[in-house]
Scaffold this active site. Structure first.
Site, short mmCIF file in Angstrom:
data_model
loop_
_atom_site.label_atom_id
_atom_site.label_comp_id
_atom_site.label_asym_id
_atom_site.label_seq_id
_atom_site.Cartn_x
_atom_site.Cartn_y
_atom_site.Cartn_z
N LYS A 274 -4.06 -13.85 6.57
CA LYS A 274 -3.44 -12.57 6.49
C LYS A 274 -2.38 -12.34 7.31
CE LYS A 274 -5.05 -7.62 7.26
NZ LYS A 274 -5.95 -6.59 7.70
N ASP A 279 -0.05 -2.69 10.72
CA ASP A 279 -1.06 -1.87 9.74
C ASP A 279 -1.40 -0.60 10.30
OD1 ASP A 279 -2.98 -1.29 7.94
OD2 ASP A 279 -4.59 -2.20 8.74
N LYS A 286 -4.13 5.51 9.83
CA LYS A 286 -5.21 5.33 10.82
C LYS A 286 -4.92 6.40 12.06
CE LYS A 286 -5.50 0.45 10.73
NZ LYS A 286 -7.01 0.44 10.30
N ASP A 297 -2.36 -7.46 13.35
CA ASP A 297 -3.17 -7.72 12.05
C ASP A 297 -2.45 -8.81 11.29
OD1 ASP A 297 -5.11 -6.67 10.51
OD2 ASP A 297 -3.94 -5.36 9.56
N ASP A 356 -5.92 1.73 3.34
CA ASP A 356 -6.02 0.91 4.77
C ASP A 356 -6.83 -0.33 4.40
OD1 ASP A 356 -5.88 0.30 7.21
OD2 ASP A 356 -7.60 1.79 7.96
N GLU A 358 -6.04 -2.93 3.04
CA GLU A 358 -4.94 -3.66 2.59
C GLU A 358 -4.92 -5.02 2.67
OE1 GLU A 358 -4.89 -2.62 5.37
OE2 GLU A 358 -4.19 -4.39 6.57
N ARG A 360 -7.42 -7.46 1.77
CA ARG A 360 -7.81 -7.94 0.75
C ARG A 360 -6.85 -7.81 -0.48
NH1 ARG A 360 -12.86 -3.61 0.85
NH2 ARG A 360 -12.26 -3.93 3.13
#
Ligand code: BES
Ligand code: MN
Ligand code: ZN
Length: 503
Positions: A274, A279, A286, A297, A356, A358, A360
């Site tokens: 990933k 993020d 967030k 991230d 959020d 994201e 996956r």
């Protein structure tokens, strides 16, 4: 730091030779509640019983992780001798060895010694060999020397004078120890790359920066890099990946890096990382506190690239492919909104209930892309869920797989490498939570078992091969005063690949 290995036999004469070896720092292990033996005994003899007297007074008790540095002792050939407590011999474990090695590394580095002879691998560890101990020692030393100073305006002096470490091993272990030293350095180099990428701020480490890093690795280590930009990603119909990138002005990059160390017909291991370089949460933004840590991230991507570096440097006889979908997750006028429905490369549609979730969304398209390689196994690595930190804390990586064999292999590799994972379920019963009234599935499954439903989401894109998922949300970096990337799970992944090469 320069590492080398040399044979010293474990007979009395051999240990006496070691006791006479010239070095600025001789590192010697001592067990607790036990008469002095081996090298410590030999040193005791030449110092006319100094050590025995210190043991009697309780100054040298061998407690696990304790250290005692003696300087210029009459009769000794070394400027310094560092005694490292190994704890009770009957309880000496791999974890204990690592604790002692870390303590020894700190003490040697804090001294002014520019070279050291490191004899800790001579102390037998239950279920591990000398080669393992050499590799673990290198990782402990390199861990203690790592610093991230790239973003400081002024050069900072090195935190140690130590330049050379010689590992003293028994003659019969020399060959394996040399291989282990090479492996240890390669793993440490891979981890340093992973840490650097993680620690770089989001305004420097963008998707384009990750792509450039992959190109550089390809040049340096003769790998093949295929980097796809927005147009090519669109042509592949990666609607899910692209839906995450929509809010950002940074163009997404789809990175494929190939290492061909095995026979051409040998099915590759595919590692998917990933690569969300920041993020923010997107429209489902967030809270501000601690949001800076979302620069981490992309640690899945960083660990996959670090593993490729290690594998290439080790020259493993295997085929390994890294795939990194890289993007920012940002709010904006074009950003994906909660309720939007997107079509993944697999054709399955997804209702984005929370922007959020994201990770996956970008991984699912990378997992579909991986099918074309007819892989022997696919392992994805992602800072995927905060829920994984709640479940496992910062100790174990979350491991998910429908294959018991692959899961067991990864668990074992983690134990060997001291970079452990803990298995959590991917079962049909949880899939229900991903039901959507408007698309084939939703991208979130509610608060219960958040890490499991994330893995269940991914599993819908992995039917064509053996697959495992590593959730590194709790293990990829540390918060607080020691904030920084850890380099995990590079040791686990490289050990898994070393074991695969051997099988
Ligand atoms: N990158 C985060 C996961 C994360 C959060 C890792 C905190 C480490 C520390 C991921 O993209 C995310 O935001 N996940 C959400 C999922 C939720 C919306 C279902 C989470 O964990 O809160
Ligand atoms: Mn997120
Ligand atoms: Zn994320």
């Amino acid at each position: 730091m320069d590492f080398s290995t040399k044979a010293f036999d474990s007979t009395k004469a051999g240990q006496a030779g070691l006791a006479n070896a010239k070095t600025e720092c001789l590192v010697v292990g001592v067990f607790e509640q036990q008469p002095l033996a081996g090298l410590a005994k030999a040193l005791d003899v030449v110092s006319k019983g100094l050590l025995a007297r210190m043991v009697k007074r309780g100054e040298l008790d061998g407690k696990l992780g304790s250290t005692l540095m003696l300087h210029e002792v009459a009769g000794w050939s070394q400027a310094r001798v560092l005694f490292v407590g190994l704890g009770r011999e009957d309880q000496f474990s791999p974890k204990g060895f690592n604790e002692a090695a870390r303590a020894a590394a700190r003490a040697v580095l804090a001294s002014r010694a520019s070279d050291a002879i490191w004899t800790l691998p001579q102390a037998a560890v239950a279920k591990r060999d000398t080669a393992w101990a050499v590799c673990a020692s290198i990782l402990a030393l390199r861990e203690a020397t790592y610093r991230f100073t790239q973003m400081k305006s002024k050069a900072e002096p090195a935190n140690t004078a130590l330049r050379k470490v010689l590992f003293a091993v028994a003659p019969e272990d020399l060959k394996a120890a040399k291989v282990a030293a090479r492996h240890g350095e390669a793993i440490a180099n891979g981890m340093a790359l992973t840490k650097d990428l993680g620690n770089l701020p989001g305004n420097v480490c963008t998707p384009t920066y990750l792509a450039d890093t992959a190109r550089k690795l390809a040049r340096e280590f003769k790998l093949k890099a295929d980097i796809l930009g927005p147009k090519q990603i669109e042509a592949l119909k990666m609607g899910s990946f692209l839906s995450v990138a929509r809010g950002s002005v940074q163009p997404p990059q789809f990175i494929v890096l190939k290492y061909e160390g095995g026979a051409a017909k040998q099915a590759p291991i595919v590692l998917v990382g990933k690569g969300v370089t920041f993020d923010s949460g997107g429209i489902s933004i967030k809270p501000g506190e601690g949001m800076d840590e979302m620069k981490y991230d992309m640690c899945g991507a960083a660990s996959v690239l670090g593993t490729m570096r290690a594998v290439a440097e080790m020259g493993l006889k295997l085929n390994v492919i890294a795939i990194v979908p890289a993007t920012e997750n940002m709010p904006g006028g074009r950003a994906t909104k909660p309720g939007d429905v997107v079509t993944s490369m697999s054709g399955q549609t997804i209702e984005v209930l929370n922007t959020d979730a994201e990770g996956r969304l970008i991984l699912c398209d990378a997992l579909t892309y991986a099918e074309r390689f007819k892989p022997a196994a696919v392992i994805d690595v992602a800072t995927l869920t905060g829920a994984c930190i709640i479940a496992l804390g910062h100790v174990n990586t979350g491991l998910f797989s429908k294959s018991d064999a692959l899961a067991d292999e990864l668990l074992a590799a983690g134990r060997t490498a001291g970079d452990t994972a803990w298995r959590l379920p991917v079962e049909e019963e949880y899939q229900e939570q991903l039901k959507s009234n408007f698309a084939d599935m939703a991208n979130i499954g509610g608060r219960p078992a958040g890490s499991v439903t994330a893995a269940c989401f991914l599993s819908r894109f992995t039917e064509k091969y053996e697959w495992a998922h590593l959730d590194i949300a709790g293990t990829a970096w540390k918060s607080g005063a020691a904030k920084g990337a850890t380099g995990r799970p590079v040791p686990l992944l490289t050990q898994f690949l070393i074991d695969r090469e051997a099988r």
